[in-house]
Design a protein around this motif. Sequence first.
Motif, PDB file in Angstrom:
ATOM      1  N   THR A   1       0.862  -1.177   0.000  1.00  0.00           N
ATOM      2  CA  THR A   1       0.000   0.000   0.000  1.00  0.00           C
ATOM      3  C   THR A   1       0.893   1.220   0.000  1.00  0.00           C
ATOM      4  O   THR A   1       2.047   1.165   0.427  1.00  0.00           O
ATOM      5  N   ILE A   2       0.374   2.318  -0.463  1.00  0.00           N
ATOM      6  CA  ILE A   2       1.166   3.545  -0.535  1.00  0.00           C
ATOM      7  C   ILE A   2       0.446   4.649   0.225  1.00  0.00           C
ATOM      8  O   ILE A   2      -0.751   4.877   0.028  1.00  0.00           O
ATOM      9  N   LEU A   3       1.161   5.300   1.142  1.00  0.00           N
ATOM     10  CA  LEU A   3       0.617   6.446   1.856  1.00  0.00           C
ATOM     11  C   LEU A   3       1.225   7.708   1.264  1.00  0.00           C
ATOM     12  O   LEU A   3       2.439   7.830   1.176  1.00  0.00           O
ATOM     13  N   ASP A   4       0.382   8.642   0.842  1.00  0.00           N
ATOM     14  CA  ASP A   4       0.878   9.862   0.192  1.00  0.00           C
ATOM     15  C   ASP A   4       1.656  10.753   1.159  1.00  0.00           C
ATOM     16  O   ASP A   4       2.737  11.225   0.856  1.00  0.00           O
ATOM     17  N   SER A   5       1.096  10.984   2.358  1.00  0.00           N
ATOM     18  CA  SER A   5       1.770  11.877   3.297  1.00  0.00           C
ATOM     19  C   SER A   5       1.544  11.383   4.718  1.00  0.00           C
ATOM     20  O   SER A   5       0.546  11.749   5.350  1.00  0.00           O
ATOM     21  N   PRO A   6       2.431  10.523   5.218  1.00  0.00           N
ATOM     22  CA  PRO A   6       2.268   9.981   6.560  1.00  0.00           C
ATOM     23  C   PRO A   6       2.214  11.079   7.623  1.00  0.00           C
ATOM     24  O   PRO A   6       2.939  12.076   7.552  1.00  0.00           O
ATOM     25  N   THR A   7       1.340  10.895   8.615  1.00  0.00           N
ATOM     26  CA  THR A   7       1.215  11.859   9.706  1.00  0.00           C
ATOM     27  C   THR A   7       2.423  11.739  10.625  1.00  0.00           C
ATOM     28  O   THR A   7       2.949  10.659  10.834  1.00  0.00           O
ATOM     29  N   VAL A   8       2.853  12.859  11.222  1.00  0.00           N
ATOM     30  CA  VAL A   8       3.982  12.853  12.153  1.00  0.00           C
ATOM     31  C   VAL A   8       3.460  12.498  13.539  1.00  0.00           C
ATOM     32  O   VAL A   8       2.526  13.120  14.049  1.00  0.00           O
ATOM     33  N   PHE A   9       4.073  11.464  14.160  1.00  0.00           N
ATOM     34  CA  PHE A   9       3.651  10.995  15.475  1.00  0.00           C
ATOM     35  C   PHE A   9       4.782  11.142  16.479  1.00  0.00           C
ATOM     36  O   PHE A   9       5.961  11.084  16.130  1.00  0.00           O
ATOM     37  N   SER A  10       4.408  11.249  17.743  1.00  0.00           N
ATOM     38  CA  SER A  10       5.399  11.178  18.819  1.00  0.00           C
ATOM     39  C   SER A  10       5.493   9.727  19.280  1.00  0.00           C
ATOM     40  O   SER A  10       4.560   8.943  19.082  1.00  0.00           O
ATOM     41  N   LYS A  11       6.610   9.367  19.924  1.00  0.00           N
ATOM     42  CA  LYS A  11       6.788   7.996  20.396  1.00  0.00           C
ATOM     43  C   LYS A  11       5.725   7.625  21.425  1.00  0.00           C
ATOM     44  O   LYS A  11       5.200   6.507  21.432  1.00  0.00           O
TER      45      LYS A  11
ATOM     46  N   ASP B   1       2.670   8.728  21.618  1.00  0.00           N
ATOM     47  CA  ASP B   1       1.397   8.493  20.923  1.00  0.00           C
ATOM     48  C   ASP B   1       1.345   7.066  20.382  1.00  0.00           C
ATOM     49  O   ASP B   1       0.343   6.363  20.550  1.00  0.00           O
ATOM     50  N   ILE B   2       2.439   6.673  19.738  1.00  0.00           N
ATOM     51  CA  ILE B   2       2.481   5.342  19.120  1.00  0.00           C
ATOM     52  C   ILE B   2       2.461   4.253  20.187  1.00  0.00           C
ATOM     53  O   ILE B   2       1.747   3.253  20.063  1.00  0.00           O
ATOM     54  N   LEU B   3       3.243   4.445  21.261  1.00  0.00           N
ATOM     55  CA  LEU B   3       3.332   3.420  22.303  1.00  0.00           C
ATOM     56  C   LEU B   3       1.982   3.170  22.957  1.00  0.00           C
ATOM     57  O   LEU B   3       1.634   2.026  23.272  1.00  0.00           O
ATOM     58  N   ARG B   4       1.219   4.241  23.166  1.00  0.00           N
ATOM     59  CA  ARG B   4      -0.109   4.078  23.775  1.00  0.00           C
ATOM     60  C   ARG B   4      -1.001   3.196  22.904  1.00  0.00           C
ATOM     61  O   ARG B   4      -1.785   2.386  23.392  1.00  0.00           O
ATOM     62  N   VAL B   5      -0.865   3.330  21.591  1.00  0.00           N
ATOM     63  CA  VAL B   5      -1.700   2.558  20.662  1.00  0.00           C
ATOM     64  C   VAL B   5      -1.225   1.109  20.578  1.00  0.00           C
ATOM     65  O   VAL B   5      -2.001   0.167  20.741  1.00  0.00           O
ATOM     66  N   ILE B   6       0.074   0.908  20.334  1.00  0.00           N
ATOM     67  CA  ILE B   6       0.565  -0.446  20.051  1.00  0.00           C
ATOM     68  C   ILE B   6       0.560  -1.358  21.275  1.00  0.00           C
ATOM     69  O   ILE B   6       0.524  -2.579  21.144  1.00  0.00           O
ATOM     70  N   ASN B   7       0.600  -0.777  22.480  1.00  0.00           N
ATOM     71  CA  ASN B   7       0.554  -1.612  23.680  1.00  0.00           C
ATOM     72  C   ASN B   7      -0.802  -2.291  23.871  1.00  0.00           C
ATOM     73  O   ASN B   7      -0.920  -3.217  24.662  1.00  0.00           O
TER      74      ASN B   7
ATOM     75  N   VAL C   1      13.157   1.546  17.962  1.00  0.00           N
ATOM     76  CA  VAL C   1      13.005   2.690  18.862  1.00  0.00           C
ATOM     77  C   VAL C   1      11.796   2.519  19.775  1.00  0.00           C
ATOM     78  O   VAL C   1      11.689   3.202  20.799  1.00  0.00           O
ATOM     79  N   LEU C   2      10.892   1.597  19.411  1.00  0.00           N
ATOM     80  CA  LEU C   2       9.729   1.285  20.252  1.00  0.00           C
ATOM     81  C   LEU C   2       9.364  -0.173  20.064  1.00  0.00           C
ATOM     82  O   LEU C   2       9.510  -0.727  18.973  1.00  0.00           O
ATOM     83  N   ALA C   3       8.856  -0.797  21.123  1.00  0.00           N
ATOM     84  CA  ALA C   3       8.350  -2.165  21.024  1.00  0.00           C
ATOM     85  C   ALA C   3       7.231  -2.334  22.047  1.00  0.00           C
ATOM     86  O   ALA C   3       7.349  -1.856  23.180  1.00  0.00           O
ATOM     87  N   ASN C   4       6.149  -2.985  21.648  1.00  0.00           N
ATOM     88  CA  ASN C   4       5.043  -3.177  22.594  1.00  0.00           C
ATOM     89  C   ASN C   4       5.265  -4.425  23.449  1.00  0.00           C
ATOM     90  O   ASN C   4       6.218  -5.179  23.263  1.00  0.00           O
ATOM     91  N   LYS C   5       4.351  -4.650  24.378  1.00  0.00           N
ATOM     92  CA  LYS C   5       4.486  -5.785  25.304  1.00  0.00           C
ATOM     93  C   LYS C   5       4.485  -7.119  24.565  1.00  0.00           C
ATOM     94  O   LYS C   5       5.213  -8.041  24.921  1.00  0.00           O
ATOM     95  N   MET C   6       3.648  -7.225  23.522  1.00  0.00           N
ATOM     96  CA  MET C   6       3.557  -8.468  22.766  1.00  0.00           C
ATOM     97  C   MET C   6       4.864  -8.788  22.035  1.00  0.00           C
ATOM     98  O   MET C   6       5.223  -9.942  21.868  1.00  0.00           O
ATOM     99  N   ALA C   7       5.592  -7.743  21.608  1.00  0.00           N
ATOM    100  CA  ALA C   7       6.893  -7.963  20.953  1.00  0.00           C
ATOM    101  C   ALA C   7       7.871  -8.576  21.935  1.00  0.00           C
ATOM    102  O   ALA C   7       8.629  -9.494  21.600  1.00  0.00           O
TER     103      ALA C   7
END
Length: 255
Positions: free
Chosen positions: A4-14, A16-22, A38-44
């Motif tokens: 898949t191709i994303l035209d303009s990925p949104t800028v995230f903070s670490k 923000d991402i960690l809260r989602v992936i956990n 640079v980040l890994a969730n509990k399942m990783a």
Amino acid sequence: MKETILDSPTVFSKDDILRVINNLPLAVAVIDADRKLVLANKMAGMFVKKEENLLVGPVVGAAFGCIHHKDAPEGCGFGKECLKCKLRITVNDTLENERGHFMVETPMTFNSIGRRHLRITTQPLKLQKGKAVLLSIEDVTQAKKYEHAKIEKEKLTVVVRTAGAICHEINQPLMAILGFSELLIDDICHGQVQKENIKEIKDQAERLAEITNKLMAITQYKTKKYLHSEILDLDAASSFVAVPPNPEKGKNDEK
């Protein structure tokens, strides 16, 4: 390889991402432009039997404990096996071309958990410090084992049905040969030889040869009902066409 191709990925903070992936049920990690985690969730962490904070920092192969990450003196990603690694190829393509890949399947061997079959998905990200990749890993090893066992069972079923068909087809002419052989033995004991019985034995032997020809010319899988099960339908499954007997030959044989 689906992508898949994303035209303009949104800028995230670490954070923000960690809260989602956990909260995700899959192993998920974020890899920066230097191929470092640079980040890994509990399942990783649970996937490779490491605390998630111990995963952060090294490059991907070293972080997850790939058995090949020390193969080359230059470090992880430079060994002979690394050049063929689908995980490395997929992550690199996502970083360089900002192109996501969906459910790429690949085997991989880890120090902590051995050989596993993975299904990986990547999406390009933009962190505050630059390009990154969101990597999710699904361990489908058990599903692959089940799929392999299912295929083996199906193969065994085909073998059993084929064996049943062979026994069924061959038993009939064999019984006839045995029966007419016994009649001949009785006749010989009385000083007689019956031409009809000898011809019947010859016909049944030719029938056996026809069955083996059909077996060697099977081109498709067709079954038929037999007793309480199914067997291979030899006539429908084979491309062999029997040559009808030559009536002239029969007349010559009688002379």
